[in-house]
Design a protein around this motif. Structure first.
Motif, PDB file in Angstrom:
ATOM      1  N   ILE A 131       0.836  -1.208   0.000  1.00  0.00           N
ATOM      2  CA  ILE A 131       0.000   0.000   0.000  1.00  0.00           C
ATOM      3  C   ILE A 131       0.867   1.253   0.000  1.00  0.00           C
ATOM      4  CG2 ILE A 131      -1.826   1.229   1.193  1.00  0.00           C
ATOM      5  CD1 ILE A 131      -2.646  -1.458  -0.008  1.00  0.00           C
ATOM      6  N   LEU A 132       1.887   1.265   0.858  1.00  0.00           N
ATOM      7  CA  LEU A 132       2.779   2.430   0.922  1.00  0.00           C
ATOM      8  C   LEU A 132       3.562   2.601  -0.373  1.00  0.00           C
ATOM      9  CD1 LEU A 132       4.186   2.272   4.564  1.00  0.00           C
ATOM     10  CD2 LEU A 132       2.327   3.673   3.663  1.00  0.00           C
ATOM     11  N   LEU A 133       3.862   1.495  -1.053  1.00  0.00           N
ATOM     12  CA  LEU A 133       4.581   1.587  -2.327  1.00  0.00           C
ATOM     13  C   LEU A 133       3.783   2.385  -3.348  1.00  0.00           C
ATOM     14  CD1 LEU A 133       6.762   0.821  -4.392  1.00  0.00           C
ATOM     15  CD2 LEU A 133       5.552  -1.340  -4.747  1.00  0.00           C
ATOM     16  N   PHE A 134       2.502   2.085  -3.472  1.00  0.00           N
ATOM     17  CA  PHE A 134       1.696   2.795  -4.472  1.00  0.00           C
ATOM     18  C   PHE A 134       1.407   4.233  -4.043  1.00  0.00           C
ATOM     19  CE2 PHE A 134       0.688  -1.670  -5.442  1.00  0.00           C
ATOM     20  CZ  PHE A 134       1.036  -1.673  -6.776  1.00  0.00           C
ATOM     21  N   TYR A 135       1.276   4.473  -2.748  1.00  0.00           N
ATOM     22  CA  TYR A 135       1.136   5.855  -2.288  1.00  0.00           C
ATOM     23  C   TYR A 135       2.407   6.656  -2.590  1.00  0.00           C
ATOM     24  CZ  TYR A 135      -3.355   5.702   0.127  1.00  0.00           C
ATOM     25  OH  TYR A 135      -4.701   5.635   0.412  1.00  0.00           O
ATOM     26  N   ALA A 136       3.566   6.037  -2.381  1.00  0.00           N
ATOM     27  CA  ALA A 136       4.823   6.722  -2.672  1.00  0.00           C
ATOM     28  C   ALA A 136       4.993   6.945  -4.171  1.00  0.00           C
ATOM     29  CB  ALA A 136       5.990   5.906  -2.116  1.00  0.00           C
ATOM     30  N   LEU A 137       4.582   5.992  -4.979  1.00  0.00           N
ATOM     31  CA  LEU A 137       4.678   6.172  -6.435  1.00  0.00           C
ATOM     32  C   LEU A 137       3.795   7.316  -6.905  1.00  0.00           C
ATOM     33  CD1 LEU A 137       4.704   2.454  -7.680  1.00  0.00           C
ATOM     34  CD2 LEU A 137       6.601   4.065  -7.733  1.00  0.00           C
ATOM     35  N   MET A 138       2.633   7.479  -6.281  1.00  0.00           N
ATOM     36  CA  MET A 138       1.760   8.593  -6.654  1.00  0.00           C
ATOM     37  C   MET A 138       2.350   9.931  -6.222  1.00  0.00           C
ATOM     38  SD  MET A 138      -2.209   7.414  -6.083  1.00  0.00           S
ATOM     39  CE  MET A 138      -1.983   6.750  -4.423  1.00  0.00           C
ATOM     40  N   GLN A 139       2.936   9.979  -5.038  1.00  0.00           N
ATOM     41  CA  GLN A 139       3.394  11.258  -4.491  1.00  0.00           C
ATOM     42  C   GLN A 139       4.783  11.650  -4.979  1.00  0.00           C
ATOM     43  OE1 GLN A 139       2.496  11.623  -0.142  1.00  0.00           O
ATOM     44  NE2 GLN A 139       1.436   9.678  -0.434  1.00  0.00           N
ATOM     45  N   GLN A 140       5.699  10.688  -5.056  1.00  0.00           N
ATOM     46  CA  GLN A 140       7.071  11.021  -5.436  1.00  0.00           C
ATOM     47  C   GLN A 140       7.319  10.893  -6.943  1.00  0.00           C
ATOM     48  OE1 GLN A 140       6.910   9.523  -2.004  1.00  0.00           O
ATOM     49  NE2 GLN A 140       7.027  11.737  -1.744  1.00  0.00           N
ATOM     50  N   PHE A 141       6.616   9.992  -7.629  1.00  0.00           N
ATOM     51  CA  PHE A 141       6.880   9.759  -9.053  1.00  0.00           C
ATOM     52  C   PHE A 141       5.672  10.043  -9.930  1.00  0.00           C
ATOM     53  CE2 PHE A 141      10.106   7.279  -6.865  1.00  0.00           C
ATOM     54  CZ  PHE A 141      11.234   7.588  -7.583  1.00  0.00           C
ATOM     55  N   ARG A 142       4.630  10.659  -9.350  1.00  0.00           N
ATOM     56  CA  ARG A 142       3.466  11.122 -10.109  1.00  0.00           C
ATOM     57  C   ARG A 142       2.783   9.995 -10.908  1.00  0.00           C
ATOM     58  NH1 ARG A 142       4.482  14.279  -6.865  1.00  0.00           N
ATOM     59  NH2 ARG A 142       4.826  16.519  -7.071  1.00  0.00           N
ATOM     60  N   LEU A 143       2.700   8.825 -10.314  1.00  0.00           N
ATOM     61  CA  LEU A 143       1.950   7.746 -10.949  1.00  0.00           C
ATOM     62  C   LEU A 143       0.473   8.124 -10.962  1.00  0.00           C
ATOM     63  CD1 LEU A 143       1.918   4.777 -12.066  1.00  0.00           C
ATOM     64  CD2 LEU A 143       1.430   4.083  -9.704  1.00  0.00           C
ATOM     65  N   PRO A 144      -0.214   8.042 -12.120  1.00  0.00           N
ATOM     66  CA  PRO A 144      -1.645   8.388 -12.159  1.00  0.00           C
ATOM     67  C   PRO A 144      -2.446   7.586 -11.142  1.00  0.00           C
ATOM     68  CG  PRO A 144      -0.778   8.162 -14.378  1.00  0.00           C
ATOM     69  CD  PRO A 144       0.306   7.696 -13.454  1.00  0.00           C
ATOM     70  N   SER A 145      -3.344   8.269 -10.460  1.00  0.00           N
ATOM     71  CA  SER A 145      -4.102   7.629  -9.386  1.00  0.00           C
ATOM     72  C   SER A 145      -4.995   6.498  -9.887  1.00  0.00           C
ATOM     73  CB  SER A 145      -4.960   8.676  -8.676  1.00  0.00           C
ATOM     74  OG  SER A 145      -5.835   9.317  -9.602  1.00  0.00           O
ATOM     75  N   LYS A 146      -5.427   6.557 -11.154  1.00  0.00           N
ATOM     76  CA  LYS A 146      -6.303   5.501 -11.645  1.00  0.00           C
ATOM     77  C   LYS A 146      -5.590   4.160 -11.706  1.00  0.00           C
ATOM     78  CE  LYS A 146      -5.393   6.690 -16.520  1.00  0.00           C
ATOM     79  NZ  LYS A 146      -6.036   7.055 -17.816  1.00  0.00           N
ATOM     80  N   TYR A 147      -4.274   4.169 -11.933  1.00  0.00           N
ATOM     81  CA  TYR A 147      -3.519   2.921 -11.915  1.00  0.00           C
ATOM     82  C   TYR A 147      -3.174   2.506 -10.493  1.00  0.00           C
ATOM     83  CZ  TYR A 147      -2.885   4.112 -16.839  1.00  0.00           C
ATOM     84  OH  TYR A 147      -3.093   4.449 -18.141  1.00  0.00           O
ATOM     85  N   ALA A 148      -2.751   3.474  -9.688  1.00  0.00           N
ATOM     86  CA  ALA A 148      -2.346   3.148  -8.314  1.00  0.00           C
ATOM     87  C   ALA A 148      -3.512   2.614  -7.498  1.00  0.00           C
ATOM     88  CB  ALA A 148      -1.763   4.393  -7.647  1.00  0.00           C
ATOM     89  N   TYR A 149      -4.658   3.289  -7.563  1.00  0.00           N
ATOM     90  CA  TYR A 149      -5.798   2.833  -6.771  1.00  0.00           C
ATOM     91  C   TYR A 149      -6.376   1.529  -7.295  1.00  0.00           C
ATOM     92  CZ  TYR A 149      -5.951   7.030  -3.915  1.00  0.00           C
ATOM     93  OH  TYR A 149      -5.637   8.013  -3.016  1.00  0.00           O
ATOM     94  N   SER A 150      -6.168   1.233  -8.560  1.00  0.00           N
ATOM     95  CA  SER A 150      -6.600  -0.064  -9.085  1.00  0.00           C
ATOM     96  C   SER A 150      -5.796  -1.193  -8.445  1.00  0.00           C
ATOM     97  CB  SER A 150      -6.433  -0.092 -10.603  1.00  0.00           C
ATOM     98  OG  SER A 150      -7.233   0.884 -11.229  1.00  0.00           O
TER      99      SER A 150
END
Length: 255
Positions: A131-150
């Protein structure tokens, strides 16, 4: 099952930003993939082995259990290359099997690469929370939320699916359902298990979509996060330690 993946203690690797850790380990995996130096591969293997067995925070018993698939992969890949590889200096030959000096060395190189891949993956999986990995990818590397939350939703729902599978199995046993052997039994199991689980998954996905819509979730909108992640001092220590260790492994392989 959850107790198996619960560490005895949390080492400093747990406090490293998981997105940064993912990038660093992915870069190291690429280096392992393209490396052809035997001694450098051995030094890398030692480095990643130390990370797993000294800084993962798990007991030796669990680590040895996790290492069984990695060791099997090492033996199979190395033995295949040793027994069926090409070479000039033949040591032993029998039928299709031909062991040469070149195939033996390349087999060990391939085996070291396999172990390095396994150790890198293992230390990342054991010291990172998904969970923290995808939160960090969204915040630090601007991963689109639609992929991260999926991915987050998929991870959250996996234990529920496993529980429903066990409930379905218990219900069939109580009703005295017996499956015949062979392909007919396999198809009956697929029909009795997949159809109810698939229907439940559709209902669950619809409830998740309604809940996200009720909370006014928008794909492109700027949003706050329940788990804020930032870079800290331990991240700099992690990068320095990994770079120095990697440079030492490289220098020792040249000598």
């Amino acid at each position: 099952m959850l107790e198996l993946f619960t560490p005895h203690r949390e080492t400093w690797l747990y406090r490293v930003n998981p997105a940064l850790k993912f990038v660093v380990f992915f870069a190291f995996m690429l280096i392992v993939l393209f490396n052809q130096n035997f001694h450098f591969a051995l030094n890398q293997l030692i480095l990643y082995g130390v990370l797993v067995y000294s800084f993962s925070g798990y007991s030796w018993r669990k680590l040895l259990l996790f290492s069984v698939p990695i060791v099997i992969s090492f033996v199979s890949s190395a033995a295949t290359m040793m027994l069926f590889g090409k070479g000039v200096t033949i040591w032993w030959s029998w039928g299709l099997i031909k062991i040469s000096e070149e195939s033996f060395n390349y087999g060990l190189l391939l085996g070291f690469k396999t172990l390095s891949f396994g150790f890198i993956s293992l230390v990342f999986l054991l010291t990172s929370r998904p969970i923290l990995l995808f939160y960090a990818l969204m915040q630090q590397f601007r991963l689109p939320s639609k992929y991260a939350y999926s991915f987050i939703a998929s991870i959250r729902l996996m234990p529920v699916i496993v529980e429903e599978l066990q409930t379905r199995s218990d219900a069939l046993k109580i009703r005295g359902v017996h499956f015949p052997k062979g392909l007919k039994g396999i198809f009956q199991r697929l029909r009795m298990y997949t159809v109810p689980l698939f229907a439940q998954s559709i209902r669950r996905a619809q409830r998740v979509a309604v809940a996200m819509e009720a909370k006014r979730f928008q794909m492109g909108a700027k949003r706050t996060y329940y788990y804020p992640t930032t870079y800290e001092r331990v991240d700099a220590v992690f990068v320095i330690v990994m770079v120095v260790s990697f440079a030492s492994a490289l220098v020792l392989s040249v000598r």
